[in-house]
Design a protein around this motif. Sequence first.
Motif, short mmCIF file in Angstrom:
data_model
loop_
_atom_site.label_atom_id
_atom_site.label_comp_id
_atom_site.label_asym_id
_atom_site.label_seq_id
_atom_site.Cartn_x
_atom_site.Cartn_y
_atom_site.Cartn_z
N THR A 6 0.86 -1.19 0.00
CA THR A 6 0.00 0.00 0.00
C THR A 6 0.89 1.24 0.00
O THR A 6 2.10 1.18 0.27
N ALA A 7 0.26 2.39 -0.27
CA ALA A 7 1.00 3.66 -0.26
C ALA A 7 1.68 3.85 1.10
O ALA A 7 2.83 4.30 1.19
N LEU A 24 15.66 5.67 -7.58
CA LEU A 24 15.21 6.74 -8.48
C LEU A 24 15.83 6.58 -9.88
O LEU A 24 15.18 6.87 -10.88
N THR A 25 17.09 6.10 -9.94
CA THR A 25 17.68 5.90 -11.28
C THR A 25 16.89 4.87 -12.07
O THR A 25 16.83 4.91 -13.29
N PHE A 26 16.27 3.93 -11.35
CA PHE A 26 15.44 2.94 -12.04
C PHE A 26 14.09 3.50 -12.44
O PHE A 26 13.58 3.20 -13.52
N PHE A 27 13.48 4.32 -11.54
CA PHE A 27 12.06 4.63 -11.74
C PHE A 27 11.72 6.09 -12.04
O PHE A 27 10.60 6.37 -12.44
N LEU A 28 12.64 7.02 -11.84
CA LEU A 28 12.34 8.40 -12.18
C LEU A 28 12.79 8.64 -13.62
O LEU A 28 13.99 8.66 -13.91
N GLU A 29 11.81 8.80 -14.52
CA GLU A 29 12.18 8.83 -15.93
C GLU A 29 12.84 10.14 -16.35
O GLU A 29 13.60 10.18 -17.32
N ALA A 48 11.06 12.16 -2.28
CA ALA A 48 11.03 12.15 -3.75
C ALA A 48 10.82 10.73 -4.26
O ALA A 48 10.02 10.50 -5.19
N LEU A 49 11.52 9.75 -3.65
CA LEU A 49 11.34 8.36 -4.09
C LEU A 49 9.92 7.88 -3.81
O LEU A 49 9.29 7.26 -4.68
N ILE A 50 9.43 8.17 -2.60
CA ILE A 50 8.08 7.74 -2.23
C ILE A 50 7.06 8.29 -3.23
O ILE A 50 6.16 7.58 -3.67
N GLU A 51 7.25 9.52 -3.64
CA GLU A 51 6.31 10.15 -4.58
C GLU A 51 6.39 9.56 -5.99
O GLU A 51 5.45 9.67 -6.76
N LEU A 88 7.32 6.16 -6.33
CA LEU A 88 6.90 4.76 -6.18
C LEU A 88 5.40 4.61 -5.93
O LEU A 88 4.77 3.68 -6.47
N GLN A 89 4.82 5.49 -5.12
CA GLN A 89 3.41 5.32 -4.77
C GLN A 89 2.50 5.27 -6.00
O GLN A 89 1.74 4.31 -6.16
#
Lengths: 471, 471
Positions: free
Chosen positions: A364-365, A403-408, A433-436, A438-439
């Motif tokens: 969950t978030a 973030l390198t994986f998921f922040l485009e 920043a990561l949580i924002e 990933l959620q």
Amino acid sequence: MPNSEPASLLELFNSIATQGELVRSLKAGSASKDEIDSAVKMLVSLKMSYKAATGEDYKADCPPGNPAPTSNHGPDATEAEEDFVDPWTVQTSSAKGIDYDKLIVRFGSSKIDKELINRIERATGQRPHHFLRRGIFFSHRDMNQVLDAYENKKPFYLYTGRGPSSEAMHVGHLIPFIFTKWLQDVFNVPLVIQMTDDEKYLWKDLTLDQAYSYAVENAKDIIACGFDINKTFIFSDLDYMGMSSGFYKNVVKIQKHVTFNQVKGIFGFTDSDCIGKISFPAIQAAPSFSNSFPQIFRDRTDIQCLIPCAIDQDPYFRMTRDVAPRIGYPKPALLHSTFFPALQGAQTKMSASDPNSSIFLTDTAKQIKTKVNKHAFSGGRDTIEEHRQFGGNCDVDVSFMYLTFFLEDDDKLEQIRKDYTSGAMLTGELKKALIEVLQPLIAEHQARRKEVTDEIVKEFMTPRKLSFDFQ
Amino acid sequence: MPNSEPASLLELFNSIATQGELVRSLKAGSASKDEIDSAVKMLVSLKMSYKAATGEDYKADCPPGNPAPTSNHGPDATEAEEDFVDPWTVQTSSAKGIDYDKLIVRFGSSKIDKELINRIERATGQRPHHFLRRGIFFSHRDMNQVLDAYENKKPFYLYTGRGPSSEAMHVGHLIPFIFTKWLQDVFNVPLVIQMTDDEKYLWKDLTLDQAYSYAVENAKDIIACGFDINKTFIFSDLDYMGMSSGFYKNVVKIQKHVTFNQVKGIFGFTDSDCIGKISFPAIQAAPSFSNSFPQIFRDRTDIQCLIPCAIDQDPYFRMTRDVAPRIGYPKPALLHSTFFPALQGAQTKMSASDPNSSIFLTDTAKQIKTKVNKHAFSGGRDTIEEHRQFGGNCDVDVSFMYLTFFLEDDDKLEQIRKDYTSGAMLTGELKKALIEVLQPLIAEHQARRKEVTDEIVKEFMTPRKLSFDFQ
């Protein structure tokens, strides 16, 4: 997950000695060139495994554990010595993770360099995926050959897979699938996805039914990555083996051309391992050959395969590439990714059995927020004052790695890197920043997965023609 | 045909020592009863193989090649020492052939005695087949259990097979099929026949297509034995593996429960053998379990299997019987036949690659006559005068042995034995009697084979319901 113990270094050392003797006796005797070549290749492969495991070249007079008195270990060599990578074990003592440049040298693969990335961009007319731009897919074998074929309008296909060891998948498991979906989109090619439920049955304490049900559950998460149903075939080994006129035939062909000595050297099997494990590598190898899928490729054997996978799977495909020419098939090409780090740090691969080791696709978030804040290893300083003064270390910070994986957005990522390194950004802000990122990513995945009905899974997993015409 | 070298005795000796240590350490540690039992069973099985190979009990202080100074070898012990039986090698130095009574003791099977033969007669209401009456099927495992089930109206099924190494089959190859057809007739049960074309591909220099085409050709000769198409399923492994939802699952189950150490001990595999050979025993084992054939038995796992086969196949089924209870299946029962002697004498098994080593199913009447007259090893005397005076020796005379297989009339056979032993019958006359039995037998087989069309083969080889109803 180390369900299989790698062979002791001494066993590997002894295998090399034995293989060396074999090569010498073949050369001395009346063996054919093919036989000698094959034995030499095996020797080279064993020596590569040895170097990968020890960080040092094999020396006949220097068994492992007795460092050669002449060798001069710098601190760098010592560090590399402790990296170990095979399909069950990934170990490093460095918080930065595995030294991938060294791994390329040891495995004998090629670096994905700027030139190759530019060529992919030119061939597809698409901006390269950020996994390419950021070196997450960092190594390859024969990718230029695939691009040659593509540019000459010759077909190729994608093959990737997953070992369904439990229902729970984490974000790291999505990396090869996210990238494979991008490849499928930009190249417009057929894709086969192998669920090795037989492997998980053999390695773990599972029943056949459990392993198969994990395959189906995991297939739902894979489908939720957005694969095109008309271009994608997902299969469970336990199921497809009994439904295909081509798969078992290729398995037996491969099994005829690989000895126990070879799988012992490559995978570290021992005499106490069950014969299922010993013969399994042929089952992971077989989808590399197009006639394992007669429903898609008819009886064509010449269609090149491209395999995006994490680098720890490379031993299977080194073996496959060694066998391919001997059974008249093209060698599969490969694109290798780095490992996705555990929240606790890059020293190890994650474990699906430890819920706090990563972000799961069912989190969950709130769970995501708690896990990142509580468990994500930080490259920050001990106090805010120190952090402001000296800055954080992105190279070991797991939130930044995620973030390198998921922040485009490249610019945003670069800004975060600068700010965290300078100390302008605090650890709590980086984690936020990561949580924002990933959620919403996980929530959207969950929403897409909900729409994957049993009927859709069934259709993906039914052997059938895809929307390509192979004569 | 010795395509696989048996493990050296020393390797086997060393395996026993290692396994013994394992058992001791399990007993000393906190291992479960099941683990210990399983390790002990393995130890016993290895010791049995050792005794079968050396004719002597394993003694820890006495490696092979160094006979214990205390052991007292009589001439009989020396003779027995040289009998060697495994699926690829059958060797004896005695012209009478293998000592089967000793083999029963070594393999741990049971003799088919008068009492069991009488029980089969009572249960079926049929005169026992001459293969039973004459000790050609001489050994069994759990046949009484099959008869218990039969008498309680519980179902069982028959399983036999053939390794299709060439198109050429000789009369000896028919023995298990002739007997299996009789069993099917008198017990009225379903029958599955496995053609191990994958095995032949792995062991011999054949392509997959060749191995499969031999399977189909051999199936014609098998069908010509008169099997009931409504009660018989013949399958090629290469084909059926890709057509059955149950077969591969059982193969993997068996492969999980057998280690390389075990197949090394039982079959003599070495580290240089290909992983296909190493995992093959599971494929020969799987048809022993009824849910390998869901089209016939649905998902029932409890239907007992009875396997008529030559005694050299017993190692496969010893392994199968060891695994069965650990995967929740009943152990298959067995009926073992002696070996069919080569024309040149009973010391070896025949070779399909030597046309003069036996009578082939394609031989003409003239070829049969020439082969018997020219090559059948004779137990007669050097001159007619000596023969008349001292008589011939039926125990080593191959023509007489062949008559015990193919002359159904007990009285005639006994008369020939008496006359030849007394010297009243000459070798030429004995050979003539055999020729007169074989010529019509082969001619009739050829006529029946001619009627076996491709359509009939296809139907026998199509997975389908048989005329039995398994709920």
